[in-house]
Design a protein around this motif. Sequence first.
Motif, PDB file in Angstrom:
ATOM      1  N   ALA A 245       1.496  -1.145   0.028  1.00 25.30           N
ATOM      2  CA  ALA A 245      -0.088   0.001  -0.322  1.00 25.30           C
ATOM      3  C   ALA A 245       1.179   0.882  -0.259  1.00 25.30           C
ATOM      4  O   ALA A 245       0.370   2.323  -0.619  1.00 25.30           O
ATOM      5  N   LEU A 246       2.328   1.265   0.857  1.00 14.80           N
ATOM      6  CA  LEU A 246       3.006   2.529   0.654  1.00 14.80           C
ATOM      7  C   LEU A 246       3.229   2.318  -0.448  1.00 14.80           C
ATOM      8  O   LEU A 246       3.647   3.528  -0.908  1.00 14.80           O
ATOM      9  N   ASP A 247       3.858   1.494  -1.094  1.00 12.52           N
ATOM     10  CA  ASP A 247       4.320   2.165  -2.434  1.00 12.52           C
ATOM     11  C   ASP A 247       3.515   2.594  -3.623  1.00 12.52           C
ATOM     12  O   ASP A 247       3.807   3.120  -4.037  1.00 12.52           O
ATOM     13  N   ASN A 248       2.459   1.904  -3.387  1.00 11.24           N
ATOM     14  CA  ASN A 248       1.197   1.990  -4.398  1.00 11.24           C
ATOM     15  C   ASN A 248       0.918   3.613  -4.137  1.00 11.24           C
ATOM     16  O   ASN A 248       1.092   4.881  -5.552  1.00 11.24           O
ATOM     17  N   ALA A 249       1.068   4.066  -3.155  1.00  9.89           N
ATOM     18  CA  ALA A 249       0.610   5.470  -3.346  1.00  9.89           C
ATOM     19  C   ALA A 249       2.270   6.898  -2.965  1.00  9.89           C
ATOM     20  O   ALA A 249       1.889   7.723  -3.476  1.00  9.89           O
ATOM     21  N   ALA A 250       3.591   6.034  -3.116  1.00  8.14           N
ATOM     22  CA  ALA A 250       4.007   6.240  -3.064  1.00  8.14           C
ATOM     23  C   ALA A 250       4.306   6.533  -5.001  1.00  8.14           C
ATOM     24  O   ALA A 250       5.158   7.914  -5.208  1.00  8.14           O
ATOM     25  N   MET A 251       4.233   5.739  -5.498  1.00  8.42           N
ATOM     26  CA  MET A 251       4.325   5.687  -7.242  1.00  8.42           C
ATOM     27  C   MET A 251       4.614   6.726  -7.816  1.00  8.42           C
ATOM     28  O   MET A 251       5.399   7.508  -8.103  1.00  8.42           O
ATOM     29  N   PRO A 252       3.720   7.832  -7.331  1.00  8.89           N
ATOM     30  CA  PRO A 252       3.591   8.604  -8.115  1.00  8.89           C
ATOM     31  C   PRO A 252       4.300  10.036  -8.729  1.00  8.89           C
ATOM     32  O   PRO A 252       4.838  10.724  -9.422  1.00  8.89           O
ATOM     33  N   GLN A 253       5.087   9.947  -6.789  1.00 13.76           N
ATOM     34  CA  GLN A 253       5.627  10.908  -6.671  1.00 13.76           C
ATOM     35  C   GLN A 253       7.165  10.409  -6.676  1.00 13.76           C
ATOM     36  O   GLN A 253       7.530  11.248  -7.717  1.00 13.76           O
ATOM     37  N   ILE A 254       7.369   8.884  -7.180  1.00 13.10           N
ATOM     38  CA  ILE A 254       8.722   8.643  -7.674  1.00 13.10           C
ATOM     39  C   ILE A 254       9.050   8.633  -9.124  1.00 13.10           C
ATOM     40  O   ILE A 254       9.941   9.726  -9.586  1.00 13.10           O
ATOM     41  N   LEU A 255       7.274   9.111  -9.663  1.00 14.26           N
ATOM     42  CA  LEU A 255       7.512   9.678 -11.249  1.00 14.26           C
ATOM     43  C   LEU A 255       7.833  11.042 -11.656  1.00 14.26           C
ATOM     44  O   LEU A 255       8.206  11.537 -12.727  1.00 14.26           O
ATOM     45  N   LEU A 256       7.631  11.938 -10.270  1.00 14.68           N
ATOM     46  CA  LEU A 256       7.615  13.191 -10.232  1.00 14.68           C
ATOM     47  C   LEU A 256       9.475  13.523 -10.376  1.00 14.68           C
ATOM     48  O   LEU A 256       9.622  14.678  -9.860  1.00 14.68           O
ATOM     49  N   GLY A 257      10.268  12.259  -9.171  1.00  9.87           N
ATOM     50  CA  GLY A 257      11.015  12.660  -9.436  1.00  9.87           C
ATOM     51  C   GLY A 257      10.958  12.942  -7.796  1.00  9.87           C
ATOM     52  O   GLY A 257      12.740  13.090  -7.372  1.00  9.87           O
ATOM     53  N   LYS A 258      10.531  12.597  -6.676  1.00 15.54           N
ATOM     54  CA  LYS A 258      11.298  13.029  -5.742  1.00 15.54           C
ATOM     55  C   LYS A 258      11.190  11.663  -5.097  1.00 15.54           C
ATOM     56  O   LYS A 258      11.429  10.624  -6.098  1.00 15.54           O
ATOM     57  N   SER A 259      12.404  11.593  -4.260  1.00 17.76           N
ATOM     58  CA  SER A 259      13.767  10.971  -3.445  1.00 17.76           C
ATOM     59  C   SER A 259      12.705   9.475  -2.718  1.00 17.76           C
ATOM     60  O   SER A 259      11.257  10.330  -2.481  1.00 17.76           O
ATOM     61  N   ARG A 260      12.725   8.469  -2.697  1.00 13.45           N
ATOM     62  CA  ARG A 260      11.975   7.821  -2.044  1.00 13.45           C
ATOM     63  C   ARG A 260      11.160   8.116  -0.153  1.00 13.45           C
ATOM     64  O   ARG A 260      10.450   7.475  -0.347  1.00 13.45           O
ATOM     65  N   LYS A 261      12.296   8.772  -0.244  1.00 17.76           N
ATOM     66  CA  LYS A 261      12.687   8.691   1.904  1.00 17.76           C
ATOM     67  C   LYS A 261      11.517   9.841   1.259  1.00 17.76           C
ATOM     68  O   LYS A 261       9.920   9.989   2.077  1.00 17.76           O
ATOM     69  N   GLU A 262      11.030  11.540   0.766  1.00 22.69           N
ATOM     70  CA  GLU A 262      10.113  11.851   1.026  1.00 22.69           C
ATOM     71  C   GLU A 262       8.714  11.343  -0.038  1.00 22.69           C
ATOM     72  O   GLU A 262       7.594  11.939   0.766  1.00 22.69           O
ATOM     73  N   ALA A 263       8.468  10.136  -1.030  1.00 21.22           N
ATOM     74  CA  ALA A 263       7.408   9.955  -1.822  1.00 21.22           C
ATOM     75  C   ALA A 263       6.649   9.314  -0.132  1.00 21.22           C
ATOM     76  O   ALA A 263       5.514   9.258   0.431  1.00 21.22           O
ATOM     77  N   GLU A 264       7.710   8.228   0.558  1.00 22.50           N
ATOM     78  CA  GLU A 264       7.401   7.596   1.501  1.00 22.50           C
ATOM     79  C   GLU A 264       6.638   8.191   3.223  1.00 22.50           C
ATOM     80  O   GLU A 264       5.483   7.619   3.226  1.00 22.50           O
ATOM     81  N   LYS A 265       7.425   9.246   2.981  1.00 18.88           N
ATOM     82  CA  LYS A 265       6.151   9.984   4.442  1.00 18.88           C
ATOM     83  C   LYS A 265       5.062  10.285   3.974  1.00 18.88           C
ATOM     84  O   LYS A 265       4.330  10.623   4.462  1.00 18.88           O
ATOM     85  N   ARG A 266       5.470  11.655   2.291  1.00 20.30           N
ATOM     86  CA  ARG A 266       3.633  11.985   2.188  1.00 20.30           C
ATOM     87  C   ARG A 266       2.556  10.970   1.735  1.00 20.30           C
ATOM     88  O   ARG A 266       1.771  10.867   2.517  1.00 20.30           O
ATOM     89  N   ALA A 267       3.000  10.169   1.601  1.00 23.42           N
ATOM     90  CA  ALA A 267       1.903   8.170   1.318  1.00 23.42           C
ATOM     91  C   ALA A 267       2.200   8.130   2.201  1.00 23.42           C
ATOM     92  O   ALA A 267       0.326   7.516   2.575  1.00 23.42           O
ATOM     93  N   ALA A 268       1.993   7.580   3.916  1.00 25.05           N
ATOM     94  CA  ALA A 268       2.006   7.289   4.873  1.00 25.05           C
ATOM     95  C   ALA A 268       1.407   8.230   5.565  1.00 25.05           C
ATOM     96  O   ALA A 268      -0.118   8.284   5.320  1.00 25.05           O
ATOM     97  N   GLU A 269       1.856   9.522   5.075  1.00 25.17           N
ATOM     98  CA  GLU A 269       0.242  10.235   5.756  1.00 25.17           C
ATOM     99  C   GLU A 269      -0.726  10.700   4.821  1.00 25.17           C
ATOM    100  O   GLU A 269      -1.820  10.310   5.781  1.00 25.17           O
ATOM    101  N   LEU A 270      -0.822  10.491   3.595  1.00 25.20           N
ATOM    102  CA  LEU A 270      -1.967  10.067   3.113  1.00 25.20           C
ATOM    103  C   LEU A 270      -2.697   9.236   3.360  1.00 25.20           C
ATOM    104  O   LEU A 270      -3.907   8.455   3.368  1.00 25.20           O
ATOM    105  N   LEU A 271      -2.284   7.885   2.707  1.00 31.13           N
ATOM    106  CA  LEU A 271      -2.854   6.563   3.635  1.00 31.13           C
ATOM    107  C   LEU A 271      -3.032   6.734   5.371  1.00 31.13           C
ATOM    108  O   LEU A 271      -4.296   6.556   5.719  1.00 31.13           O
TER     109      LEU A 271
END
Length: 204
Positions: A64-90
């Motif tokens: 679930a975390l990876d699915n929610a983080a994926m669009p951010q990674i596609l736009l060039g965000k670091s995995r750490k940034e993407a996972e932090k926001r994904a966790a907040e959204l989940l």
Amino acid sequence: MGPSGSGKSTLFNMIGALDRPSGGEISIGGVSLPKLKPLEQAYFRCAYIGYVFQSYNLVAHLTALDNAAMPQILLGKSRKEAEKRAAELLEFVGLHGRLTHKPLELSGGQQQRVAIARALANNPTILLADEPTANLDLKTGAGIIDIFKNLTKEFGVTVISATHDHRMLDASTRIVWIDQGQIDRVECREDLHIDTGSIHDERG
């Protein structure tokens, strides 16, 4: 709202820069979508449009975390940034304890919540929701609708939903009725009385 074949999906695809119109103009935030090149369209979709599909469309082998983080990674965000926001959204959609679960380990309602979190990942201008409660039971669907009610307030996103669920209409501010590829009428929520079996125009 509109019957099958009325043009709802076509309208969605054009708003979401998936299809090009045969004529006319589509402008979002001053950007003319028909004039964008394919790569520009792809970037626009990723950066400004969020999608919530009826069938969820989650990547089965990702958590679930990876699915929610994926669009951010596609736009060039670091995995750490993407996972932090994904966790907040989940957490926002009520899935704090399900971050490491894969789609097949989640119920339909939980998968839809992951899809909503993914759609919000890049702070979209517009979120397109295609029959978001169609595959859910009444109680689970009501929970999803409650999330949609809060999206504009929490994230400032415009939600456009194609639905046959009258409860979803109750969470809306305007209802656009489509018939044979044309907008038939637009009505404000306060002008309608909505109950389980019917919709009535309060203006008589």
